[in-house]
Design a protein around this motif. Structure first.
Motif, short mmCIF file in Angstrom:
data_model
loop_
_atom_site.label_atom_id
_atom_site.label_comp_id
_atom_site.label_asym_id
_atom_site.label_seq_id
_atom_site.Cartn_x
_atom_site.Cartn_y
_atom_site.Cartn_z
N GLN A 1 -1.33 3.44 2.62
CA GLN A 1 -0.65 4.07 0.99
C GLN A 1 0.59 2.81 1.22
N HIS A 2 1.22 3.14 1.99
CA HIS A 2 2.83 2.56 1.80
C HIS A 2 2.93 1.17 2.31
N GLU A 3 1.66 0.19 3.10
CA GLU A 3 1.79 -0.90 3.32
C GLU A 3 1.15 -1.69 1.46
N LEU A 4 0.17 -0.36 1.02
CA LEU A 4 -0.63 -1.10 -0.82
C LEU A 4 0.57 -1.01 -1.96
N ILE A 5 1.05 0.04 -1.96
CA ILE A 5 2.29 0.57 -2.34
C ILE A 5 3.21 -0.84 -2.67
N CYS A 6 3.80 -1.55 -1.60
CA CYS A 6 4.92 -2.30 -1.12
C CYS A 6 3.89 -3.34 -1.61
N PHE A 7 2.86 -3.66 -1.88
CA PHE A 7 2.53 -5.31 -2.11
C PHE A 7 2.17 -5.31 -3.39
N ILE A 8 1.70 -3.74 -4.14
CA ILE A 8 1.52 -4.14 -5.54
C ILE A 8 3.25 -4.46 -5.98
N ALA A 9 3.60 -3.55 -5.65
CA ALA A 9 5.63 -3.72 -6.03
C ALA A 9 6.01 -5.17 -6.04
N ASP A 10 5.59 -5.73 -5.02
CA ASP A 10 6.28 -6.88 -4.21
C ASP A 10 5.24 -8.06 -5.50
N ARG A 11 3.70 -7.97 -5.74
CA ARG A 11 2.89 -8.65 -6.46
C ARG A 11 3.67 -8.90 -7.89
N LEU A 12 4.25 -7.24 -8.59
CA LEU A 12 4.30 -7.34 -9.83
C LEU A 12 5.56 -8.33 -10.00
N SER B 1 -0.75 -7.49 -11.37
CA SER B 1 -1.10 -7.10 -10.46
C SER B 1 -2.27 -7.72 -9.56
N PRO B 2 -1.78 -7.72 -7.92
CA PRO B 2 -3.27 -7.86 -6.95
C PRO B 2 -4.17 -7.69 -7.76
N SER B 3 -5.65 -8.55 -7.21
CA SER B 3 -7.14 -7.63 -7.40
C SER B 3 -7.04 -7.00 -6.10
N PHE B 4 -8.23 -6.36 -6.62
CA PHE B 4 -8.59 -5.68 -5.59
C PHE B 4 -8.77 -6.32 -4.30
N GLU B 5 -10.04 -7.35 -4.96
CA GLU B 5 -9.81 -8.15 -3.58
C GLU B 5 -8.76 -8.98 -2.64
N GLU B 6 -7.65 -8.42 -3.23
CA GLU B 6 -6.00 -9.47 -2.59
C GLU B 6 -5.67 -8.33 -1.92
N MET B 7 -6.39 -7.14 -2.62
CA MET B 7 -5.26 -5.49 -1.87
C MET B 7 -5.76 -5.66 -0.63
N LYS B 8 -7.56 -5.80 -0.90
CA LYS B 8 -8.30 -5.52 0.32
C LYS B 8 -8.33 -6.46 1.29
N ASP B 9 -7.72 -7.37 1.37
CA ASP B 9 -7.32 -8.81 2.07
C ASP B 9 -5.96 -8.77 2.81
N ALA B 10 -5.03 -8.44 1.85
CA ALA B 10 -3.67 -7.68 2.63
C ALA B 10 -3.88 -6.62 3.58
N LEU B 11 -4.86 -5.76 3.67
CA LEU B 11 -4.44 -4.22 3.63
C LEU B 11 -5.65 -4.59 5.48
N GLU B 12 -6.13 -5.66 5.46
CA GLU B 12 -7.21 -6.20 6.26
C GLU B 12 -8.50 -4.82 5.96
N LEU B 13 -9.29 -4.42 5.04
CA LEU B 13 -10.04 -3.26 4.51
C LEU B 13 -11.07 -3.94 4.54
N VAL C 1 -10.31 0.30 -0.37
CA VAL C 1 -8.97 0.84 -1.88
C VAL C 1 -8.62 1.53 -3.12
N HIS C 2 -9.91 1.79 -3.80
CA HIS C 2 -9.91 2.52 -4.51
C HIS C 2 -8.95 3.73 -4.12
N ARG C 3 -9.87 4.21 -3.64
CA ARG C 3 -9.77 5.63 -2.41
C ARG C 3 -7.98 5.78 -2.07
N LEU C 4 -7.38 4.27 -1.76
CA LEU C 4 -6.31 4.39 -1.61
C LEU C 4 -4.79 4.40 -3.11
N ILE C 5 -5.24 3.94 -4.30
CA ILE C 5 -4.37 3.74 -5.56
C ILE C 5 -4.88 4.95 -5.82
#
Length: 224
Positions: free
Chosen positions: A6-17, A23-35, A41-45
């Motif tokens: 969760q911490h990694e995702l919020i930081c990734f989204i904030a950095d991209r914004l 905001s990054p796409s769901f595919e980009e978030m999946k790859d960035a967090l190695e899911l 990604v939906h559950r984390l959001i």
């Protein structure tokens, strides 16, 4: 307290914004967090929304707003880059691009007298923000028995696959393995009651062995 992901995702989204205003796409978030899948990604959001860190902007797919940031070790060094995007006193960032998922469209389903549930290979593009976790499919609504729930003839019902339901769930019920209908589900001892949402129609009662739940309503898509 947030989990590591969760911490990694919020930081990734904030950095991209901060960097792009998008905001990054769901595919980009999946790859960035190695899911392994976008459902993670939906559950984390959803978890970040519940904790008040993220907000999905209404009526726009993949539009995320950072409400607040957790503390992170590099905050002092990267304060300017990681601070939440302000919505006051500054120009609003560009609207994020849509993130669309294609799900199977399996014909028409009755919101009235049960009709045959058609199977097909057509795919329906759906904004990812309308879907939660799990596997989904779509059915075109036929009839008016669910109008009091805001489900109209011609709408596309977005269904999350499941074989279980609780009282009050709006479900796709398969009757005698041949006909399907969209109704509100209730148990009555050994019977199942399928309630319409239109006073012109009566509830339908079946032996529970006649009914198989095929999914629960997750959302609606309407074309104008």
């Amino acid at each position: 307290m947030l989990t590591r992901k969760q911490h990694e995702l919020i930081c990734f989204i904030a950095d991209r914004l901060s960097e792009t205003g998008v905001s990054p796409s769901f595919e980009e978030m999946k790859d960035a967090l190695e899911l392994k899948s976008k459902s993670g990604v939906h559950r984390l959001i959803s978890a970040l929304e519940e904790r008040g860190f993220l907000r999905r902007l209404p009526n726009r797919a993949r539009a995320l707003e950072v409400v607040k940031m957790p503390e992170r070790p590099e905050a002092k060094k990267k304060a300017a880059a990681t601070a939440p995007v302000s919505t006051t006193g500054a120009k609003a960032p560009p609207a994020p691009a849509n993130d669309v998922i294609e799900i199977p469209l399996h014909g028409r389903i009755a919101a009235g007298v049960p009709i045959e549930a058609l199977e097909g290979a057509t795919m329906l593009p759906v904004p990812a923000a309308l879907l939660g976790s799990g596997e989904h499919y779509a059915l075109e609504v036929s009839g008016d028995s669910m109008v009091e729930k805001g489900i109209l003839d011609g709408d596309y019902a977005l269904i999350r696959r499941t074989e279980t339901a609780r009282d009050g769930d709006i479900v796709v019920a398969l009757i005698d393995d041949s006909e399907a209908t969209l109704k509100t589900f209730y148990r009555e001892g050994a019977m199942v009651r399928l309630d319409p949402a239109n006073r012109s129609y009566d509830p339908q009662r079946y032996d529970s062995r006649q009914i198989r739940v095929q999914g629960k309503l997750a959302g609606l898509l309407r074309r104008y």
